[in-house]
Enzyme design. Sequence first.
Site, short mmCIF file in Angstrom:
data_model
loop_
_atom_site.label_atom_id
_atom_site.label_comp_id
_atom_site.label_asym_id
_atom_site.label_seq_id
_atom_site.Cartn_x
_atom_site.Cartn_y
_atom_site.Cartn_z
N HIS A 1 0.76 -1.17 -0.09
CA HIS A 1 -0.03 0.13 -0.02
C HIS A 1 0.83 1.25 -0.04
O HIS A 1 0.62 2.12 -0.36
CB HIS A 1 -0.95 -0.21 1.07
CG HIS A 1 -2.27 -1.04 0.74
ND1 HIS A 1 -2.33 -2.29 0.98
CD2 HIS A 1 -3.28 -0.82 0.07
CE1 HIS A 1 -3.23 -2.80 0.61
NE2 HIS A 1 -4.03 -1.79 -0.08
N GLU B 1 -11.05 -11.03 -4.82
CA GLU B 1 -9.70 -10.95 -4.37
C GLU B 1 -9.11 -11.96 -3.61
O GLU B 1 -8.01 -11.98 -3.28
CB GLU B 1 -9.24 -9.43 -3.69
CG GLU B 1 -10.11 -9.20 -2.69
CD GLU B 1 -9.97 -7.75 -2.03
OE1 GLU B 1 -8.85 -7.04 -2.51
OE2 GLU B 1 -10.67 -7.19 -1.11
N ASP C 1 -4.41 -8.25 -4.38
CA ASP C 1 -4.69 -9.25 -3.50
C ASP C 1 -4.87 -10.67 -4.01
O ASP C 1 -4.57 -11.72 -3.53
CB ASP C 1 -5.82 -9.13 -2.42
CG ASP C 1 -5.53 -8.04 -1.18
OD1 ASP C 1 -4.39 -8.31 -0.85
OD2 ASP C 1 -6.15 -7.03 -0.96
N ARG D 1 2.50 -9.55 -0.73
CA ARG D 1 2.54 -8.35 -1.64
C ARG D 1 3.61 -7.41 -1.05
O ARG D 1 3.97 -6.54 -1.98
CB ARG D 1 1.14 -7.70 -2.08
CG ARG D 1 0.57 -7.24 -0.97
CD ARG D 1 -1.08 -7.04 -1.28
NE ARG D 1 -1.25 -5.76 -1.40
CZ ARG D 1 -2.45 -4.92 -1.81
NH1 ARG D 1 -3.32 -5.87 -1.46
NH2 ARG D 1 -2.66 -3.90 -2.23
N CYS E 1 -9.44 -3.29 -10.65
CA CYS E 1 -8.99 -2.21 -9.89
C CYS E 1 -7.65 -2.19 -9.05
O CYS E 1 -7.36 -1.35 -8.58
CB CYS E 1 -10.30 -1.54 -8.79
SG CYS E 1 -10.52 -2.84 -7.54
C1 PEP Z 1 -6.61 -5.02 -4.91
O1 PEP Z 1 -6.41 -5.88 -3.83
O2 PEP Z 1 -6.19 -5.21 -5.83
C2 PEP Z 1 -7.24 -3.66 -4.37
C3 PEP Z 1 -7.58 -3.02 -5.41
O3 PEP Z 1 -7.20 -3.34 -3.03
P1 PEP Z 1 -5.93 -2.89 -2.20
O4 PEP Z 1 -4.93 -2.67 -2.90
O5 PEP Z 1 -6.43 -1.65 -1.47
O6 PEP Z 1 -5.77 -4.24 -1.20
MG MG Z 2 -7.29 -5.65 -1.70
#
Ligand code: PEP
Ligand code: MG
Length: 572
Positions: A205, A445, A469, A479, A516
């Site tokens: 993140h 996810e 995810d 990740r 996304c």
């Molecule tokens: C994802 O997991 O791809 C996602 C868009 O959510 P985040 O990256 O906030 O976990």
């Molecule tokens: Mg996610």
Amino acid sequence: MSFSIHGLSVGRGLGGGIAIGRAVRVLSSRANVAHYFIAPEQTEHEVGRIRNARNAVVDEMQRLQQSLIVQPKKDAPHELSAIMDVHLMLLQDDTLADGVRHYIEERHYNAEWALTTQLEVIAEQFDAMQDAYMRERKGDLEQVVERVLSHLQGTARNAAEIIVGGDSDEPLVLIAHDLSPADMIRFKSGVFKGFVTDVGGKTSHTAIVARSLGIPAIVGAKSASSLVRQDDWVVVDAEAGVLIVNPSEQILMGYRAMQEKAAISKATVAHALAAPDGSTITVLANIELPSDVPAALAAGAQGIGLFRTEFLFMGRAELPSEEEQYAAYSEVVLAMKGLPVTIRTVDIGADKPLGQDAARAKAAHANSALGLRAIRWCLAEPAMFMIQLRALLRAAAHGRIDVLIPMLAHESEIKQTMLLIDRARTELLSKGVAYGEIGLGAMIEIPAAALVIPIFLKYFDFLSIGTNDLIQYTLAVDRADEEVAHLYDGRHPAVQFLLETTIKQCVAAGKSVSVCGEMAGDPAYAKTLLDMGLRAFSMHPSQASIFAAEINNLQASKNPAILRSSPSSQGL
Ligand code: PEP
Ligand code: MG
């Protein structure tokens, strides 16, 4: 001496992935020290805080020294008083005071940051000394600085009131061992031209927020924060994932030319995007705060595909109230003027912990990628979740909101979520509070969810695939861990299978589906996702122009006539 360090590229930014500036190091050993910029008019106040803290330590030490003379302690080494003399001398030395003042006045660092930065500068001078006795004095210096820091902590400001900004004349590049997503958010006002961390994966993140800043960034650069010195000139080449320290004049010139070229080519990106078969492609924006909306619109986004609301919750002492959330969601809906807005319910956990205040320390501590994260946490804390649901329903009175639920795997979780939404609606109705219609979507996810898509299609209006995810959980690869970054692979056949099955079932059922995760904005995946039938891509605004260029290339190679006849393009 010039040298380079390799890491993982996570952001390109408007300079085409290149940032040039002076290094600002934030070291992990003092990671609990607040780093923020002060407003210029607070300079004297901040200098005063340092002066008071230093005077308090001097007083304390002099009193202790006096007591040793009056009443010698049996177990105190006889050289203690001499050591304290050295400490007092270091504390009152002009080099420390002048340097701290420089960082407060010129760079607008807060007192703690200025003090630890100057400590590093002097420590390097001690390290370079020939005399072993003098070299060892570095430890003494660190001890006195620690004492001043602990005095400063008593007058520290709440993180929630931190002012971001800073207006240093020189371009600055942040070099840190690690930064929390909450720290990154504080730097969102654009003072840094680039950033580099020792740790982190491409879809951590921290990396995602860095990408949203639209600045060139490298993570997983292993020892960068210990090899780079404060104020070194550095080049962040985020295309290649390389940090160049103290580049020669010739190398600098080459990078400056590349920056200029990238700025020019950005203006030649097309607006209306079509897949090779002629069907329309929708580009949506991922945002973290309402203040990101102008960048999304400027990038030509046709809606918000993912508002990560957890950034309203992080790095603060109190959870946001219903009124605060209502205001934030309404601001986004109104600013988007009827364009689609997808707001995700809070996804706290894993590498996005809350602040460490006592009330929620338990939840923050227990959070891990496989733990009480996202919807799991929301269902475990229904009172907190209801506040967000009411705020979302109320904001929907200003325009439709698509509410997106993260981390679902079980049908029982879906049912509980629906129940709470109904309850929130009933509460508003009974109190006569206005609310609007919402669409309901689920993030896909977790592999288990991707394997039972018909269940999700039964309950939801749309699905959005969180590839960040989905890859992590399918391949069992953290990740955020650069040590296993080479195994984090969106091209793995298992990941590709889950993507394809999800997209195809949504298309067949006539339900909308988007991606996304970071994969959506990565041009390397554009063709694969289009071939699977995907037409909605949600990405950071800073990725939109590169993505659009790739789509235009695909169009042109399918139909060369388009390339010859297309009018000059506009900014996406
Ligand atoms: C994802 O997991 O791809 C996602 C868009 O959510 P985040 O990256 O906030 O976990
Ligand atoms: Mg996610």
